[in-house]
Design an enzyme around this catalytic site. Structure first.
Site, PDB file in Angstrom:
ATOM      1  N   CYS A  78       0.835  -1.213   0.000  1.00  6.84           N
ATOM      2  CA  CYS A  78       0.000   0.000   0.000  1.00  6.84           C
ATOM      3  C   CYS A  78       0.869   1.263   0.000  1.00  6.84           C
ATOM      4  O   CYS A  78       1.471   1.581  -1.003  1.00  6.84           O
ATOM      5  CB  CYS A  78      -0.997  -0.042   1.160  1.00  6.84           C
ATOM      6  SG  CYS A  78      -2.349   1.122   0.909  1.00  6.84           S
TER       7      CYS A  78
ATOM      8  N   HIS B  83      -3.596  -5.041   0.524  1.00 13.32           N
ATOM      9  CA  HIS B  83      -3.092  -5.450   1.848  1.00 13.32           C
ATOM     10  C   HIS B  83      -3.123  -6.965   2.011  1.00 13.32           C
ATOM     11  O   HIS B  83      -4.033  -7.515   2.648  1.00 13.32           O
ATOM     12  CB  HIS B  83      -3.927  -4.783   2.954  1.00 13.32           C
ATOM     13  CG  HIS B  83      -3.569  -3.357   3.177  1.00 13.32           C
ATOM     14  ND1 HIS B  83      -2.543  -2.964   4.021  1.00 13.32           N
ATOM     15  CD2 HIS B  83      -4.083  -2.219   2.650  1.00 13.32           C
ATOM     16  CE1 HIS B  83      -2.450  -1.650   4.017  1.00 13.32           C
ATOM     17  NE2 HIS B  83      -3.364  -1.173   3.189  1.00 13.32           N
TER      18      HIS B  83
ATOM     19  N   GLU C 299      -1.412  -8.775   3.940  1.00 15.33           N
ATOM     20  CA  GLU C 299      -1.296  -9.200   5.353  1.00 15.33           C
ATOM     21  C   GLU C 299      -2.671  -9.369   5.979  1.00 15.33           C
ATOM     22  O   GLU C 299      -2.860 -10.206   6.867  1.00 15.33           O
ATOM     23  CB  GLU C 299      -0.411  -8.226   6.147  1.00 15.33           C
ATOM     24  CG  GLU C 299      -1.067  -6.942   6.627  1.00 15.33           C
ATOM     25  CD  GLU C 299      -1.379  -5.951   5.513  1.00 15.33           C
ATOM     26  OE1 GLU C 299      -1.007  -6.188   4.349  1.00 15.33           O
ATOM     27  OE2 GLU C 299      -2.016  -4.906   5.817  1.00 15.33           O
TER      28      GLU C 299
END
Ligand code: MN
Length: 234
Positions: free
Chosen positions: A104, A208, A210
């Site tokens: 990001c 994202h 994660e």
């Protein structure tokens, strides 16, 4: 030994260092040893010589002065101390051909560190209808598709040539400097991933992973495993 992955962090309005736990969880899950790096310019060279891989995380907007533009009205909050630290660290890591992943804001920082530019606010900088890139859904859920370039490293982590991603940004990369190349776009043309063909493992994504990896998203898991695997050889 597990490779040490340095993870950049943020400073909040109370002056406290913070980082969403998902980043460390993703590195742990992939077999790496996460070390959270505070923002600040001390000892960049030494940090850079001790870590095996670098994860540039999400956060505020990038200071447009760093890519030669004045701040537009639509620019969000910036973090100049973080910008400086992350750009210095990214340059050092890439200079050593250390594995780097940008997520990001980190995807945008990587682009600026190598001489690229950012759209400060895609909804006023670009003509035509754009998709919702700041999703209303929870960050663990994917909301838009990206089309992945054949032959890219990213494509080796994706089944087929499209993947669903989450989206929590209002900025996007604009001019892409060498040695970076575009490896994925949203269906409105927004650039969603970059990588270098001249380095062992330098890549970045606008989404994202994660957060998606909390739900077992295969592409996201493979992305972090790729980073940790490459960092073992550092
Ligand atoms: Mn997006």
């Amino acid at each position: 030994m597990k490779p040490i992955i340095g993870i950049t962090s943020d400073i909040d309005e109370n002056g406290e260092t913070f980082l969403k736990a998902d980043y460390s969880r993703a590195i742990l899950r992939a077999g790496g040893l996460p070390v959270v790096l505070p923002a600040g310019l001390e000892d960049i060279e030494e940090i850079c010589s001790r870590i095996d891989g670098l994860l540039l995380t999400g956060g505020e907007d990038v200071n447009p002065l760093l890519f030669g533009e004045e701040p537009k009205r639509e620019l969000g909050k910036i973090a100049p101390e973080r910008d400086e630290m992350e750009i210095a660290l990214a340059k050092c890591a890439i200079g050593k051909d250390m594995p780097v992943i940008g997520i990001c804001r980190g995807h945008q920082i990587l682009n600026v560190a190598l001489g690229g530019t950012i759209y400060q606010h895609i909804y006023s900088d670009l003509e035509g209808p754009l998709l919702q890139h700041k999703q209303q859904a929870d960050r663990n859920y994917p909301t838009h598709t990206v089309v992945v370039e054949e032959g890219s490293r990213l494509s080796t982590y994706v089944d087929g040539n499209e993947v669903l991603v989450n989206s929590l940004h209002h900025q996007a990369v604009h001019d892409i400097p060498k040695p970076l190349v575009v490896t994925a776009r949203a269906k409105d043309g927004i650039i969603e991933a970059l990588e270098s063909k001249e380095h062992k493992f330098v890549m970045s994504v606008q989404w994202h992973p994660e957060a998606l990896s909390n739900r077992g998203d295969e592409t996201s898991l493979r992305l972090f495993e790729g980073l940790v695997e490459a960092s073992k050889q550092q």
